[in-house]
Write an enzyme that holds these catalytic residues in place. Structure first.
Site, PDB file in Angstrom:
ATOM      1  N   THR A   1       0.855  -1.165   0.000  1.00  0.00           N
ATOM      2  CA  THR A   1       0.000   0.000   0.000  1.00  0.00           C
ATOM      3  C   THR A   1       0.898   1.224   0.000  1.00  0.00           C
ATOM      4  OG1 THR A   1      -1.691   1.166   1.257  1.00  0.00           O
ATOM      5  CG2 THR A   1      -0.215  -0.213   2.523  1.00  0.00           C
TER       6      THR A   1
ATOM      7  N   LYS B   1      -7.033  10.470  -4.770  1.00  0.00           N
ATOM      8  CA  LYS B   1      -7.431   9.186  -5.323  1.00  0.00           C
ATOM      9  C   LYS B   1      -8.032   9.380  -6.719  1.00  0.00           C
ATOM     10  CE  LYS B   1      -8.223   4.824  -3.455  1.00  0.00           C
ATOM     11  NZ  LYS B   1      -8.828   3.940  -2.497  1.00  0.00           N
TER      12      LYS B   1
ATOM     13  N   TRP C   1      -4.154   5.587  -5.808  1.00  0.00           N
ATOM     14  CA  TRP C   1      -3.579   6.703  -5.080  1.00  0.00           C
ATOM     15  C   TRP C   1      -2.564   7.509  -5.884  1.00  0.00           C
ATOM     16  CZ3 TRP C   1      -6.009   8.331  -1.173  1.00  0.00           C
ATOM     17  CH2 TRP C   1      -6.578   7.465  -0.238  1.00  0.00           C
TER      18      TRP C   1
HETATM   19  P1  AMP Z   1      -6.498   1.414  -0.348  1.00  0.00           P
HETATM   20  O1  AMP Z   1      -5.737   0.774   0.750  1.00  0.00           O
HETATM   21  O2  AMP Z   1      -5.671   1.796  -1.512  1.00  0.00           O
HETATM   22  O3  AMP Z   1      -7.681   0.596  -0.764  1.00  0.00           O
HETATM   23  O4  AMP Z   1      -7.073   2.816   0.183  1.00  0.00           O
HETATM   24  C1  AMP Z   1      -7.845   2.853   1.342  1.00  0.00           C
HETATM   25  C2  AMP Z   1      -8.394   4.227   1.542  1.00  0.00           C
HETATM   26  O5  AMP Z   1      -9.314   4.576   0.503  1.00  0.00           O
HETATM   27  C3  AMP Z   1      -9.194   4.375   2.815  1.00  0.00           C
HETATM   28  O6  AMP Z   1      -8.372   4.559   3.936  1.00  0.00           O
HETATM   29  C4  AMP Z   1     -10.063   5.576   2.496  1.00  0.00           C
HETATM   30  O7  AMP Z   1      -9.371   6.793   2.707  1.00  0.00           O
HETATM   31  C5  AMP Z   1     -10.318   5.429   1.012  1.00  0.00           C
HETATM   32  N1  AMP Z   1     -11.645   4.811   0.775  1.00  0.00           N
HETATM   33  C6  AMP Z   1     -11.910   3.530   0.493  1.00  0.00           C
HETATM   34  N2  AMP Z   1     -13.225   3.344   0.312  1.00  0.00           N
HETATM   35  C7  AMP Z   1     -13.815   4.541   0.498  1.00  0.00           C
HETATM   36  C8  AMP Z   1     -15.166   5.001   0.457  1.00  0.00           C
HETATM   37  N3  AMP Z   1     -16.184   4.207   0.147  1.00  0.00           N
HETATM   38  N4  AMP Z   1     -15.390   6.303   0.729  1.00  0.00           N
HETATM   39  C9  AMP Z   1     -14.378   7.143   1.021  1.00  0.00           C
HETATM   40  N5  AMP Z   1     -13.089   6.769   1.065  1.00  0.00           N
HETATM   41  C10 AMP Z   1     -12.802   5.481   0.805  1.00  0.00           C
END
Ligand code: AMP
Length: 540
Positions: A185, A437, A442
C-alpha cells in the site's frame, strides 16, 4: 477444557477443493487478453492450480517464498493464486499502474523469486530486469502461440510451464496462520508498506464477504469483480466465489463501459464490484447506448467515496447500490452499506442519504472513532474522529517493518476521519492524510510536491485533489515561484513529465504568491482546499 471438535485448518486450498467438489462445473468466464472470451470451471481451475503448485516446487519454490503476479483478472491469474498458496508460497500482487521505479522497489523489498506476468507487461519488466536481481524466473501468463520473444531470465509461457507436470500433487499441510498473500500500500511518506495476509485471514474475510449483507453470494449468483486482483485481493471475490459456487466473470484488461456492459448481459451477472470511476464509465455508456443491465441486482462501489448522483442513477435503474469502505490493511473491506431492517422502509432522499454512508462493519470487524486524546467518541452520527479497527483480517504489522501500528487496545488507525451513527453506519468525512485518489488509485501529493520544487524556478509547491467527473479526483499543483522568476505552467509540467507515472501528472498548475501554513510551519491543506473550492480542471 478444550472442545472436542476437529482442527480443520482455514486454508485457501480448502476453498478451491470445496468449489471443485460441490460446484465443479460452475463457470469461470474471462475476457482473455488474447481476445476471445475463455470458459473454464472450478474443477479445471483446481486441476491446473495443482500443476502450478507442483511446477513451483520443481522450480525450487519453498513455503514462505514470494511469487509476484503482475496481471489483470483472468483465469490463469486465479490458478496462479491457488497454486502458489497451495505450495505454501505467497502470492505478491504487483499493481502495474505503479511507476516502474516503485515496481522495482517492491519486488526487491518482497524478494520475489519468480514473477508471473501478463504478456502485455513483458516490456515493462524487460526495462526493469537489471534491477530485479532476486527474480530467478519469469512466467508469462499465456500459451506458446502467444508467447512474446523476450530476454527475461528463464522466461516461459504459463501453458508450457505447467504442461511439464501432471498435477499429481497434494496441497501442503500448513498452519492456517501461515502467510498467503502480500500487497503493498502506498503511504503518504516513505516507501510502500507490505500487508501480509494469512490463509486464516483470507478465509475468514471471504466468508464474511459472501454473506447476504455484503456480496450476498449464492450458488446461483454470477459475480463480476471489476476491481483488480492486484487491488487488495479483489475485495475477496476470487475466494468468496468458489466458496459459494457463484459463477465468476473476469474482465481481463477491458474495463470500459461497453465491455463491462457486454459481459454483464452475456453472462447474466447479478453482482458487480468496482471503484466509482468504472461505474461512472458504465453509466456514461448506458446513457449513450440507451441500455439497461437486465440481470444486475447488486452493485458494490468502494475504494473511494461514491458520488450521490451515481448512487441515485443506479438505484433508478433498479440496481441496489452497496457503498463499501475499506483499505489494503483490512483485506480490504471494513464496512458495507446494506440496509438494516430499521432503515429498509426508507424511500427517496432519506434512503439515498443512508446509501451515501459507507455502511456498517460485517462480523469479524470491530470499530471505534476516537478524539484528540484517543478517547472513544459516541456513535451519534455527528461526532467525528479517527476511525480505528480491529479484527480477524486486519493487519497487526507491516512486512519487514518493526514499527508498531496498533494502539493500546489493539486497534489499527486507518488514517480516515469518520462519524458513526446510532445504527452503526460509518461516514468517511475526510482522511487525515492528503493523498489524491484518481480512478481508485492513489497519487501521493507529497511526491508531486517534492518533484515540482525540483524545478529551478519553483520555491514552494502544494498539491490537492480537485473533484473530477471521471476520475473522482485529479491533482492540482499550486506553486510559489522563486523571487524574480515567472515559470510557465507548461514548463513545470514538462519538467515533471517522465519522472512519474503519466497519470500522476497534475491536470492544472496555479501560480500564487504564497501558500497557507499551519502554526508549526506545515502546509495548511485544509485552508488551501477552501481557497480552491471553486476550481474547475481543464478537462472537466
Ligand atoms: P487502499 O488501501 O488503496 O484501498 O485505500 C484505502 C483508503 O481509501 C481508505 O483509507 C479511504 O481513505 C479510502 N476509501 C476507500 N473506500 C472509500 C469510500 N467508500 N469512501 C471514502 N473513502 C474510501
Amino acid at each position: 477444557m478444550l472442545g472436542l471438535m476437529q482442527d480443520w485448518p482455514l486454508l485457501i486450498s480448502k476453498i478451491i477443493d470445496y468449489g471443485a467438489c460441490q460446484h465443479g462445473s460452475r463457470e469461470v468466464v474471462t475476457r482473455s487478453l488474447e481476445g476471445p472470451v475463455h470458459r473454464t470451471d472450478y474443477a479445471a481451475i483446481r486441476a491446473r492450480a495443482l500443476r502450478v503448485a507442483q511446477r513451483l516446487q520443481r522450480d525450487g519454490i519453498a513455503p514462505g517464498d514470494r511469487v509476484a503476479t503482475l496481471a489483470w483478472n483472468t483465469w490463469r491469474h486465479l490458478e496462479a493464486w491457488y497454486g502458489i498458496t497451495g505450495a505454501g508460497a505467497i502470492y505478491h500482487t504487483v499493481n502495474p499502474r505503479l511507476f516502474p521505479e516503485q515496481i522495482a522497489w517492491i519486488i526487491n523489498h518482497a524478494q520475489d523469486r519468480m514473477v508471473l506476468a501478463d504478456a502485455s507487461f513483458v516490456a515493462l519488466l524487460e526495462a526493469l530486469a537489471d534491477k530485479l536481481g532476486c527474480v530467478e524466473r519469469y512466467v508469462v501468463l499465456t500459451d506458446g502461440a502467444h508467447m512474446p520473444a523476450t530476454r527475461l531470465r528463464n522466461a516461459v509461457s504459463f501453458e508450457d510451464w505447467i504442461g511439464e507436470v501432471d498435477g499429481d500433487f497434494r496441497w501442503l499441510d500448513l498452519d492456517e496462520r501461515s502467510a498467503a498473500g502480500l500487497c503493498y500500500t502506498s503511504g503518504t511518506t516513505g516507501h510502500p508498506k507490505g500487508v501480509l495476509y494469512s490463509h486464516r485471514s483470507n478465509v475468514l474475510h471471504s466468508m464474511a464477504m459472501a454473506a447476504p449483507d455484503a456480496l450476498g453470494l449464492a450458488s446461483r449468483s454470477a459475480i463480476l469483480p471489476v476491481v483488480p486482483m492486484f487491488h487488495a485481493n479483489s475485495w475477496s471475490i476470487a475466494f468468496s466465489a468458489p466458496m459459494t459456487g457463484a459463477k465468476l466473470v473476469l474482465p481481463g484488461a477491458r474495463l470500459d463501459g461497453a465491455a463491462i456492459f457486454e459481459l454483464i448481459e452475456t453472462e447474466g451477472v447479478t453482482c458487480a464490484a468496482g471503484v466509482p470511476t468504472v461505474w461512472a464509465m458504465l453509466l456514461r455508456y448506458l446513457d449513450e447506448a440507451r441500455a439497461r443491465p437486465s440481470s444486475l441486482q447488486r452493485l458494490i462501489v468502494g475504494g473511494a467515496a461514491a458520488p450521490r448522483s451515481m448512487i441515485e442513477q443506479f438505484e433508478r435503474l433498479g440496481i441496489e447500490v452497496f457503498h463499501a469502505w475499506g483499505m489494503t490493511e483490512m483485506s480490504p473491506v471494513g464496512s458495507i452499506g446494506s440496509l438494516k431492517p430499521a432503515l429498509g422502509a426508507l424511500e427517496g432522499d432519506a434512503r439515498i442519504d443512508v446509501k451515501c454512508k459507507q455502511g456498517f462493519a460485517p462480523f469479524s470487524v470491530e470499530m471505534k472513532i476516537t478524539g484528540e486524546q484517543g478517547e472513544r467518541l459516541p456513535w451519534d452520527g455527528k461526532s467525528y474522529g479517527r476511525l480505528k479497527v480491529a479484527g480477524a483480517a486486519v493487519a497487526r504489522a507491516y512486512f519487514r517493518d518493526a514499527t508498531p501500528i496498533l494502539d493500546d487496545e489493539g486497534y489499527f488507525d486507518t488514517g480516515d476521519v469518520a462519524t458513526i451513527d446510532a445504527n452503526g453506519y460509518v461516514q468517511i468525512t475526510d482522511r487525515s492524510k492528503d493523498m489524491i485518489k484518481s480512478g481508485g488509485e492513489w497519487i501521493s501529493s507529497i511526491e508531486l510536491e517534492n518533484l515540482a520544487v525540483g524545478h529551478p524556478d519553483v520555491a514552494e509547491a502544494a498539491v490537492i485533489g480537485i473533484a473530477h467527473p471521471k476520475w473522482g479526483e485529479r491533482p492540482l499543483l499550486v506553486v510559489v515561484p522563486k523571487p524574480d522568476c515567472r515559470p510557465r505552467p507548461e514548463a513545470i509540467l514538462a519538467f515533471m513529465s517522465g519522472k512519474i507515472a503519466h497519470w500522476w501528472l497534475p491536470d492544472a498548475v496555479s501560480i500564487v504568491s504564497e501558500l497557507p501554513h499551519t502554526a508549526t510551519g506545515k502546509l495548511n491543506k485544509v485552508k488551501l482546499r477552501e481557497l480552491f473550492r471553486e476550481q474547475r480542471l481543464p478537462a472537466a
